[in-house]
Design an enzyme around this catalytic site. Structure first.
Site: not given
Lengths: 391, 391
Positions: A103, A285, A323, A325, A328, A354
């Site tokens: 930014d 974002d 999920c 991930c 998980c 997660h």
């Protein structure tokens, strides 16, 4: 000057639209940066101080994050420009080989309230770290982002506060427009000077105008006159009604150049993401997935849950049964709740993992549905399920 | 009762000594537990509340930790026995398939000071979490460790405070001895009753006697009368001189049964580890590598350093140039210092990873040198280098 020619040639392809949903503004694309291609729509995890909080860079790679955010204001104050320069730029400093968007520093500076003074030239402010007087301007912001070695550089803008009268919003967008001219000029002046990597970055302009469509259009006209590699919509998600955020996005996104990426700054919830993809946005974002994780709030395909809740004390299911991930696949809600109750750092790492997995997977699914021409159906199913209630 | 017979048979091999250093008491061995074999000497990372702080279980596996500690006192209070029982024991609850040693809860209870009342029957204490009155005894401790599904169960002892007069130390070790009898009896009574896994745990007795050799011997005689699968030396590293800790270890370790593992509780620095291996110790645990990591203190092959120090601000080297851990392979001292300065959680994860890697690697190198008959040389080189000064 063959090298420069090649750089310019390769830069001529910035963004390719690969599919457009026939019934909405949603599109699937591909953004080319100095640190790899990015399939859009995409969510960019926020790494304010050079770290996406509570995660290692390996974890981000496992999540297949292709681009993360860095924060000019924070990195400028600490570790400082000279340190980052000497250490070869932000990618090398933080050991992140993929793309980085920075930014402009404007948003944080304007959040300082009493601690900053805005002039035409730029913004004088006091560091929140040591109270020292500092100065940011379009030129300084470009210099910092150049030294960071950012792949996507944001023009230095004033994020118009909310609420703002039409007069205030107009004054603000005009200041942003003048600063956009200076950002473009300084960016172009230094972009081919030596920096941490030889590849050219992209400069994105930022649309302002508060909640007023005519001012948004006026701001856009100024940006289009200057010309940017990408266009961001700023000044939303700052306190206005959600419906206003959707309306402004719906109004302005389709007017942005179709062959350039569109970035909605600081947005949002999973619902916001899919709704704003439908309105033509490519990049997002937000600190929400990581910040909320640290408070125990978990996003799942069936909505939000707060893992600290007592009802999860003996729940052997993963955070999200759909999920895959790293959190998980291995850990139960009961264990993660216990980690929160016990103040264990691992709780933050698992929930951040997660939540980012959920955001990034959602975007990949959205992209896939656009490519298949099934976005409209996907959007309905996704939202229905998301609103059905978790666990 | 074939099953019981098999369990007993397999339990008859608890520990194999594979090599003994000809010039010291150091030995390389192999400890057989219900959740895998452990090559000794070994360092056991501490996971007080069911998490080795700031690390995921995957990271512990990458470090090749074979056994971690869990804390009876903490887990008993939170999440509580019924929750852990219902969730199938500690291994399943925390998703850790390798071995777990649990302490007896005694050490923490005795640290509570005014909040606890010691009687022959056991210890009444107030929870540090909610002030509720709780009770621990040899029988309760065995019940909890049984429910946790611990692979190595510690007898319930009184950790003799330091300093203690000979009279106080004698009274204390006698209480520990009477509780050891009760621990053994209760452990044997319940060890073949159903628990989270079908495999039999090992019970370790704890030697006390403060800094008095004759009392240490007296305590040992009582333990040997009872008979345990392993023997721990407790009540050291509690405030006595380091030389006293070494002397007591040197005095008592060689008197422990040679075919049983020897565990020095709560020790220590890298120097302590190699010095106490030389005195015949097989197992160690200590919060130091993880706790100090959280304060920025890093252990390297060339000694300690504090990564928060300004001299590391632009140091591109890894924490330890000889280390191949996940932190050292990817991140610089400059970056990790920046993470500390910025209050980023990742700092804790990276330094904890490295410190544990250093401890675990040191133990593997020590083991290797014993197997090769080169421990004495290795010890000299290791200590010389460690004391040479880092970075």
């Amino acid at each position: 000057m063959i090298e420069t020619a090649i750089t310019r040639e390769s830069q001529s392809v910035i963004f390719q639209v690969e599919a457009i949903d026939p019934r909405t503004q949603a599109r699937a694309g591909r953004l080319f940066t100095a640190h790899g291609e990015i399939e859009t729509p995409v969510f960019m995890p926020v790494g304010t101080q050079g770290s996406v909080k509570a995660l290692t860079q390996e974890m981000l790679e496992t999540l297949d994050a292709r681009i993360i955010l860095g924060n000019t204001y924070h990195l400028f104050l600490r570790p400082g420009l000279e340190t980052i320069r000497q250490l070869g730029g932000l990618h090398r400093f933080i050991s992140w080989p993929r793309a980085i968007l920075t930014d402009s520093g404007g948003f944080q500076v304007f959040s300082l309230g009493e601690l900053r003074k805005i002039r035409e030239e730029g913004v004088e402010f006091r560091s929140h770290l040591d109270g020292s007087t500092q100065f940011l301007s379009p030129e300084v912001s470009m210099e910092i982002q150049h030294a960071l070695g950012s792949d996507i550089v944001m023009a230095f803008d004033e994020c118009t506060p909310y609420p703002a009268t039409p007069r205030e919003a107009l004054d603000s967008l005009e200041l942003t427009a003048r600063w956009a001219v200076r950002s473009r000029a300084e960016f172009d002046r230094i972009k081919n000077t030596p920096r941490s990597n030889g590849l050219a970055p992209l400069l994105f302009g930022i649309n302002q105008g508060s909640v007023y469509p005519e001012l948004r259009r006026q701001s856009l006209d100024r940006l289009l006159e200057i010309g940017f590699e990408g266009y961001a919509i700023g000044g939303l998600s700052v306190g206005e009604e959600k419906s206003q955020m959707y309306e402004i996005t719906e109004f302005i996104a389709p007017q942005l150049p179709p062959d350039r990426p569109r970035y909605l700054m600081g947005v949002g919830t999973p619902e916001d993401l899919i709704e704003c993809v439908a309105r033509g946005i490519d990049l997002f974002d937000c600190v929400m997935p990581t910040r909320n994780a640290r408070n125990g709030q978990v996003f799942t395909s069936r909505g939000k849950l707060n893992i600290r809740n007592a009802r999860f004390a003996r729940d052997e299911r993963p955070l999200d049964e759909e999920c895959r991930c790293a959190a998980c696949r291995r850990y139960s809600r009961a264990y993660i709740r216990h980690l929160y109750q016990s103040g264990e750092i691992l709780a933050l790492t698992l929930c951040s993992t997660h939540n980012l997995a959920f955001y990034l997977d959602s975007m990949r699914q959205i992209r896939h549905s656009i490519a298949l021409g099934e976005f409209a159906e996907f959007r309905l199913c996704y939202l229905e399920k998301y609103r059905s209630g978790a666990g």
